[in-house]
Design an enzyme around this catalytic site. Structure first.
Site, PDB file in Angstrom:
ATOM      1  N   LYS A   1      12.608  67.563 -35.765  1.00 41.25           N
ATOM      2  CA  LYS A   1      11.989  67.862 -34.787  1.00 41.25           C
ATOM      3  C   LYS A   1      10.682  68.790 -34.857  1.00 41.25           C
ATOM      4  O   LYS A   1      10.615  69.479 -35.766  1.00 41.25           O
ATOM      5  CB  LYS A   1      13.025  68.706 -33.660  1.00 41.25           C
ATOM      6  CG  LYS A   1      12.847  68.433 -32.264  1.00 41.25           C
ATOM      7  CD  LYS A   1      13.500  67.094 -31.751  1.00 41.25           C
ATOM      8  CE  LYS A   1      13.254  67.003 -30.290  1.00 41.25           C
ATOM      9  NZ  LYS A   1      14.329  65.649 -29.974  1.00 41.25           N
TER      10      LYS A   1
HETATM   11  P1  NAD Z   1      10.373  64.914 -20.001  1.00 46.93           P
HETATM   12  O1  NAD Z   1       9.316  65.800 -20.217  1.00 46.93           O
HETATM   13  O2  NAD Z   1       9.673  63.326 -19.555  1.00 46.93           O
HETATM   14  O3  NAD Z   1      11.369  65.414 -18.785  1.00 46.93           O
HETATM   15  C1  NAD Z   1      11.825  66.555 -18.616  1.00 46.93           C
HETATM   16  C2  NAD Z   1      12.128  66.574 -17.255  1.00 46.93           C
HETATM   17  O4  NAD Z   1      13.380  67.708 -17.052  1.00 46.93           O
HETATM   18  C3  NAD Z   1      11.035  66.983 -16.288  1.00 46.93           C
HETATM   19  O5  NAD Z   1      11.206  66.319 -15.105  1.00 46.93           O
HETATM   20  C4  NAD Z   1      11.298  68.555 -16.054  1.00 46.93           C
HETATM   21  O6  NAD Z   1      10.590  69.266 -15.004  1.00 46.93           O
HETATM   22  C5  NAD Z   1      12.673  68.830 -16.252  1.00 46.93           C
HETATM   23  N1  NAD Z   1      13.268  69.960 -16.475  1.00 46.93           N
HETATM   24  C6  NAD Z   1      12.567  70.855 -17.524  1.00 46.93           C
HETATM   25  N2  NAD Z   1      13.365  72.045 -17.430  1.00 46.93           N
HETATM   26  C7  NAD Z   1      14.177  71.858 -16.311  1.00 46.93           C
HETATM   27  C8  NAD Z   1      15.522  72.637 -15.765  1.00 46.93           C
HETATM   28  N3  NAD Z   1      15.488  73.777 -16.295  1.00 46.93           N
HETATM   29  N4  NAD Z   1      16.042  72.241 -14.862  1.00 46.93           N
HETATM   30  C9  NAD Z   1      16.028  70.965 -14.339  1.00 46.93           C
HETATM   31  N5  NAD Z   1      14.838  70.205 -14.688  1.00 46.93           N
HETATM   32  C10 NAD Z   1      14.189  70.505 -15.712  1.00 46.93           C
HETATM   33  O7  NAD Z   1      11.215  64.876 -21.031  1.00 46.93           O
HETATM   34  P2  NAD Z   1      12.146  63.623 -21.592  1.00 46.93           P
HETATM   35  O8  NAD Z   1      11.662  63.098 -22.800  1.00 46.93           O
HETATM   36  O9  NAD Z   1      12.893  62.829 -20.565  1.00 46.93           O
HETATM   37  O10 NAD Z   1      13.505  64.484 -22.169  1.00 46.93           O
HETATM   38  C11 NAD Z   1      14.535  64.995 -21.548  1.00 46.93           C
HETATM   39  C12 NAD Z   1      15.918  65.100 -22.312  1.00 46.93           C
HETATM   40  O11 NAD Z   1      16.231  64.348 -23.106  1.00 46.93           O
HETATM   41  C13 NAD Z   1      15.460  66.405 -23.361  1.00 46.93           C
HETATM   42  O12 NAD Z   1      16.598  67.137 -23.705  1.00 46.93           O
HETATM   43  C14 NAD Z   1      15.121  65.620 -24.529  1.00 46.93           C
HETATM   44  O13 NAD Z   1      15.284  66.290 -26.018  1.00 46.93           O
HETATM   45  C15 NAD Z   1      16.104  64.314 -24.515  1.00 46.93           C
HETATM   46  N6  NAD Z   1      15.889  63.318 -25.217  1.00 46.93           N
HETATM   47  C16 NAD Z   1      14.680  62.460 -25.053  1.00 46.93           C
HETATM   48  C17 NAD Z   1      14.387  61.471 -25.552  1.00 46.93           C
HETATM   49  C18 NAD Z   1      13.124  60.446 -25.195  1.00 46.93           C
HETATM   50  O14 NAD Z   1      12.926  59.372 -25.749  1.00 46.93           O
HETATM   51  N7  NAD Z   1      12.110  60.991 -24.684  1.00 46.93           N
HETATM   52  C19 NAD Z   1      15.321  60.666 -26.631  1.00 46.93           C
HETATM   53  C20 NAD Z   1      16.439  61.213 -26.882  1.00 46.93           C
HETATM   54  C21 NAD Z   1      16.708  62.605 -25.984  1.00 46.93           C
END
Ligand code: NAD
Length: 418
Positions: free
Chosen positions: A107
């Site tokens: 990461k």
């Molecule tokens: P992203 O930046 O596209 O979206 C994150 C969202 O969460 C945003 O809408 C943000 O405003 C919101 N957010 C942040 N802090 C918050 C809070 N305290 N309360 C409510 N909402 C909040 O990110 P993403 O890629 O969608 O990732 C989201 C989660 O999924 C993370 O934990 C990430 O590690 C995990 N993840 C992502 C992927 C991927 O392919 N992008 C894969 C596996 C896991």
């Protein structure tokens, strides 16, 4: 190891210790499995648009090198810290092993607020970070992907910076790129789509009718918005969503297509007219059938685990549930948990497909990608459920046992080097 001390790293270690006790892993093997193999911290000076020079801090942690290159996302968020990145890298290791991918976990992150930076500033920061990472990354060494606060454009800048340095186009250096630059069709949707698939499997398991079910999603970003759409397509009614700025509730179900138009314009769900505002705290305890935390770590804690009102907890985010909350959930057998390393594995699975396609310069159709994605998720879900029932342990302990055991066995048979 003091350098990783952070609440999220302590949480990942607590989860690991539970699994290590369950698997009776000898003391000699535990530190090798737990602590990252490598970690880098870099200073990133860039010119801001107003002429100032500002130094940001970037990190990359490669958890283990035993099964192939390391793989994992890159996060842009003000709270990014070495310990958080190390925890996320450790979870990636168990996730890749659970789903049978030939990777160790990694990461990375930069402590910055991308919402307060211009596109040109983000480009300079991304290129500078990539430049600093060049000695430590490569298609056979460490491959990055998008995470919170980063996207396809970020990956395109990384791929370009690396390629310019190497003197030829090397698309396999990152995944989650635009399709026009060697990205895979279906990668952007993969994590959320996988969440939708696994929610369906969980509903089958506990005999819940999708047509009568409601869902709530915390974090309407890449993963949360696609997970919401996948569940809506499967017949569920999505009644509440949120982002970092606030949440929305509509008991009749949100019109996600209209909401997406609103988010495209405003960059937040807040202000959408066809719903009432709610806070993130209220959202997590809203009665629903499926609760999907899809934002950040440590959202379901000892304070609210007793109050959540769902039948399925689908952990789309990494590490949304603390070990203390897990203890409370263990007393609530009515809640079926799809643990994070299984629930959001769709992202790294299709990243693996993208890497394979880039290495072969041979690209697949979306049907092939989705079909292969669902096959891998099906296998991991079935194995996890089977082990959880056979050993009468939680779905998290079952999923982590499968992942940790595979890494442990690989380390045993290889020796001390990786
Ligand atoms: P992203 O930046 O596209 O979206 C994150 C969202 O969460 C945003 O809408 C943000 O405003 C919101 N957010 C942040 N802090 C918050 C809070 N305290 N309360 C409510 N909402 C909040 O990110 P993403 O890629 O969608 O990732 C989201 C989660 O999924 C993370 O934990 C990430 O590690 C995990 N993840 C992502 C992927 C991927 O392919 N992008 C894969 C596996 C896991």
């Amino acid at each position: 190891m003091q350098i990783y001390d952070h609440p999220t790293f302590r949480m990942a270690c607590q989860q690991f210790d539970l699994v290590a006790d369950h698997l009776q892993i000898p003391a000699d093997d535990r530190d090798r499995l737990k602590y990252p193999k490598r970690s880098m911290t870099v200073a990133l000076p860039i010119h801001r648009d107003d002429g100032r020079t500002e130094v940001f801090t970037g990190y990359r942690v490669q958890h283990h090198l035993t099964l192939g290159p390391t793989k994992g996302g890159l996060r842009y968020h003000p709270d990014v810290a070495l310990g958080e990145v190390a925890a996320l890298a450790m979870w990636m290791s168990w996730k890749c092993a659970l789903t049978g991918l030939p990777y160790g976990g990694a990461k990375g992150g930069i402590a910055c607020d991308p919402r307060k930076m211009s596109v040109t500033e983000l480009e300079r920061l991304t290129r500078r970070y990539t430049q600093e990472m060049i000695p430590f990354i490569g298609p056979q060494i460490d491959v990055m992907a998008p995470d919170v606060g980063t996207n396809e454009q970020t990956m395109a800048w990384m791929m370009d910076t690396y390629s310019v340095h190497m003197g030829s186009t090397i698309s396999s250096i990152v995944t989650g790129k635009p399709v026009g630059l060697g990205g895979s069709v279906g990668r952007r949707e993969a994590t959320g789509r996988g969440v939708g698939y696994l929610v369906n499997r969980a509903m089958d398991t506990i005999k819940l009718d999708a047509a009568k079910a409601t869902a709530v999603v915390q974090g309407y970003g890449n993963v949360g918005s696609i997970a919401a759409l996948s569940m809506a397509r499967n017949g569920l009614k999505v009644i509440a969503v949120s982002d970092a700025l606030g949440g929305l509730f509509n008991a009749a179900g949100l019109d996600l297509w209209k909401l997406d138009d609103h988010v495209a314009k405003e960059r937040t769900v807040v202000g959408f007219s066809e719903a009432e505002p709610i806070t993130n705290e209220q959202l997590l305890v809203t009665p629903c059938d499926v609760l999907v935390p899809a934002a950040m770590e440590r959202q379901i804690t000892a304070a609210n685990a007793g109050k959540i009102q769902c039948r399925i907890l689908a952990e789309a985010a990494n590490g949304p549930t603390t070990p203390e909350a897990d203890e409370i959930l263990a007393q609530r057998p009515e809640i079926f948990v799809i643990p994070d390393i299984l629930c959001n594995a769709g992202g790294v699975i299709v990243s693996y497909f993208e890497w394979v396609q880039d290495l072969q310069s041979f690209f697949w159709t979306e049907t092939e990608v989705v079909d292969k994605l669902f096959r891998i998720l099906e296998g991991a879900f079935t194995q996890t459920l089977h082990l959880s029932r056979k050993q009468n342990v939680s779905m998290r302990l079952a999923a982590m046992s499968l992942g940790v055991k595979r890494v442990q066995e690989a380390k045993r048979t290889r020796g001390l080097f990786p």
